[in-house]
Write an enzyme that holds these catalytic residues in place. Structure first.
Site, short mmCIF file in Angstrom:
data_model
loop_
_atom_site.label_atom_id
_atom_site.label_comp_id
_atom_site.label_asym_id
_atom_site.label_seq_id
_atom_site.Cartn_x
_atom_site.Cartn_y
_atom_site.Cartn_z
N SER A 61 1.36 -10.01 -0.47
CA SER A 61 1.06 -8.57 -0.45
C SER A 61 1.28 -7.89 0.89
O SER A 61 1.34 -6.67 0.94
CB SER A 61 -0.39 -8.36 -0.89
OG SER A 61 -1.26 -9.16 -0.10
N LYS B 92 0.81 -1.21 0.00
CA LYS B 92 0.00 0.00 0.00
C LYS B 92 0.85 1.27 0.00
O LYS B 92 0.40 2.33 -0.42
CB LYS B 92 -0.97 0.01 1.18
CG LYS B 92 -2.03 -1.09 1.12
CD LYS B 92 -3.31 -0.57 0.57
CE LYS B 92 -4.52 -1.48 0.61
NZ LYS B 92 -4.40 -2.84 1.05
#
Ligand SMILES: *Cc1c(COP(=O)(O)O)cnc(C)c1O
Length: 330
Positions: free
Chosen positions: A307, A55
């Site tokens: 991720s 992110k």
């Protein structure tokens, strides 16, 4: 191919903007998953990104694209955790005020982590949508700029920089497995990978419990789903009924979306720890889970994108030692 709001050129521009602020994460071969599938499988170790998830890429690109007066007023975001961390870090790096709004379902370790990165925290309601109401108020009444977690061209382009790294490190890539929630990560990666290598397949992986993008694809439009606790907590939340960018990109660019049970997600976290020696959160492990559960057809060089790593370490210990798990206790 249809023209999308985020092109390969946008993603290349994003990379030039953020390259010196983010880690170019390694792509490593997984002997155990290659053995299990009969094809060369590699792992993109994006859980080693600064702040513990990808992110940071989108948030850094969005911050770098802000006008000076908007930077002076500050930014605000709603987050299930990792977007808040990325935004807080990116804002601190720019010297910009940052308020992060999140629901009471977010685990305590994530809240503390964001506060430690220098952001102001507001806990609002029980869902991402409740937190969003407070974001809208801060934008309307205090002039802050909202940086959304996925449905924004600068965010999608930032996440897409992972796709550029993938095709450079694995030029013969056949399949990429991408964790899928709001779709910023998968839309960006698909735009980059297919822009450079159209024959490669990109498959999204979500959990069975509350997969908003999967339900929206089935319905043909953005659709509400009930938010329920899951081991893949970073994949929770809706895609937004007003979704503009990620829904059409995911619909047009992804080859498939597969869903995992909670047991399959737990098995993936365990596999990452025992066989890859990596600490990965539930959302970050779903690509491994899809391979272990044989939910995707593997034909050639395959990459699973790990991720994120922001998991409560007591929860992680229980999962890897096979103890019973209670969800929703936060
Ligand atoms: C946010 C997040 C995802 C999903 O990304 P989207 O862009 O919302 O699809 C996957 N894994 C982790 C660790 C995340 O934090």
């Amino acid at each position: 191919m249809t023209r999308h709001p985020v092109t390969l050129q946008d993603i290349e521009a994003a990379r030039a903007r953020i390259a010196d602020r983010i880690v170019r994460t390694p792509l490593v071969r997984s002997p155990s998953l290659s053995e299990a599938t009969g094809a060369p499988v590699s792992l993109k170790l994006e859980q080693r990104q600064t702040t513990g998830s990808f992110k940071l890429r989108g948030a850094t690109n969005a911050l770098a694209s802000l006008a000076p007066d908007a930077k002076a007023r500050g930014v605000v975001g709603a987050s299930t955790g990792n977007h808040g961390r990325g935004l807080a870090h990116a804002a601190a790096a720019e010297g910009v005020r940052c308020i992060v709004c999140m629901s009471a379902l977010v685990p305590a370790n994530k809240v503390d982590g964001i506060r430690a990165l220098g952001a102001e925290i507001r806990i609002v309601g029980r869902s991402q949508d409740d937190a969003q109401v407070e974001v809208d108020r801060l934008v309307a009444e205090e002039g802050l700029t909202m940086v959304p977690p996925f449905d924004h061209p600068a965010i999608i382009a930032g996440q897409g920089t992972i796709g550029l790294e993938l095709v450079e490190d694995a030029p013969d890539l056949d399949l990429v497995l991408v964790p899928l929630s709001g779709g910023g990560l998968a839309a960006g990666i698909a735009a980059a990978v297919k822009g450079r290598r159209p024959e490669a397949r990109v498959v999204g992986v979500s959990m069975e419990r509350g997969a908003a993008m999967h339900a929206s694809l089935a319905a043909g439009r953005p659709t509400l789903v009930e938010e329920v606790p899951t081991l893949a907590d970073s994949l929770g939340g809706g895609i937004g009924l007003e979704n503009r960018y990620t829904f059409p990109m995911i619909r047009d660019l992804l080859d498939d979306v597969v869903l995992l049970s909670e047991e399959e997600i737990a098995a993936a976290i365990r596999h990452a720890y025992r066989h890859e020696q990596e600490i990965v959160e539930g959302a970050g492990a779903v690509g491994i889970g899809a391979l272990l559960a044989r939910k995707v057809e593997v034909r050639g060089p395959t990459v699973a994108v790990l991720s994120g790593r922001n998991i409560d370490m007591e929860m992680h210990r229980r999962i890897v030692s096979g103890e019973p798990i209670t969800l929703g206790g936060n």
